[in-house]
Design an enzyme around this catalytic site. Sequence first.
Site, short mmCIF file in Angstrom:
data_model
loop_
_atom_site.label_atom_id
_atom_site.label_comp_id
_atom_site.label_asym_id
_atom_site.label_seq_id
_atom_site.Cartn_x
_atom_site.Cartn_y
_atom_site.Cartn_z
N SER A 139 3.22 -6.67 2.53
CA SER A 139 3.00 -5.81 1.38
C SER A 139 4.35 -5.36 0.83
O SER A 139 5.36 -5.39 1.55
CB SER A 139 2.19 -4.57 1.81
N TYR A 152 0.87 2.31 7.65
CA TYR A 152 0.77 1.01 7.00
C TYR A 152 2.15 0.41 6.76
O TYR A 152 2.39 -0.77 7.05
CB TYR A 152 0.02 1.19 5.68
#
Length: 275
Positions: A139, A152
């Site tokens: 990401s 995350y």
Amino acid sequence: MTHFTDKIVWITGASSGIGEALAKSFAADGAHIILSGRRVDALQAVADQLPTDTLILPFETTDYAALEAKVADAWAWKGRVDILVNNAGVSQRSLAINTAPQVYTDLINIDLIAPIWLTQLQLERMAEAGGAHIIAISSVAGRIGAPLRTAYSAAKHGLIGYMDALRTEVAGRHNINVTNVLPGSVATNVSRNAFTADGSTRGKSDDAIEGGDDPMDCAKAILDAVKNNVPELLFASGVELDLAKMRHSDPDKLFELGGQIGTQIAEQYEAGNDS
């Protein structure tokens, strides 16, 4: 003949979003697809849309005791796995100061430890088969520290680090190539499925994700990256792209902007405006 004709592609998190888009894209290019996720019905719905052979191989990514058998099943299907796509994962929407420690353990298990296990259990097979290609869906948050995403970001930073280090060992010696993919906002259920501070599912999306790129466009870019053996694909636009590039070109500016953006987002989140 297309580039992926008769290649065996194993995709985790294949029931929706980027995983589903990759399954459709690889299959359209002639690949045979192994679809993994937790819900058989959702995987079957994807399989029913594919024009090539498919194997539905459901499992829980963090059920480490079962992974070796799942790897054996995948390799037994057609004798090899040419491309492994580590896509399964979960995001987060919570402030660190309020987040239970267990959320960090659970999220890092899903987003980092599980793909490492699944990869490690196949490296010897891939080397003996003469090579393979591993795709890791990280990401933009794996390059920059993103507010509301401390767990995350930690997991996705770690995934990039593992894959980059792995590439140095196996690309030249064993013809096992590695592509890290860093998507920005893509229109999927990632925000709805995100963990909140107590580990519960968020249950709603946000404006950035809803207005994000089409998963099929992301899949097309990933296939092009694999065809050209691109080590890292940054699939983002606008501010997300600028910030991701700034991590290397001008980190001090990134940290300053990150502090400003993070303060604003944290205040909005605490006020209940977290869309």
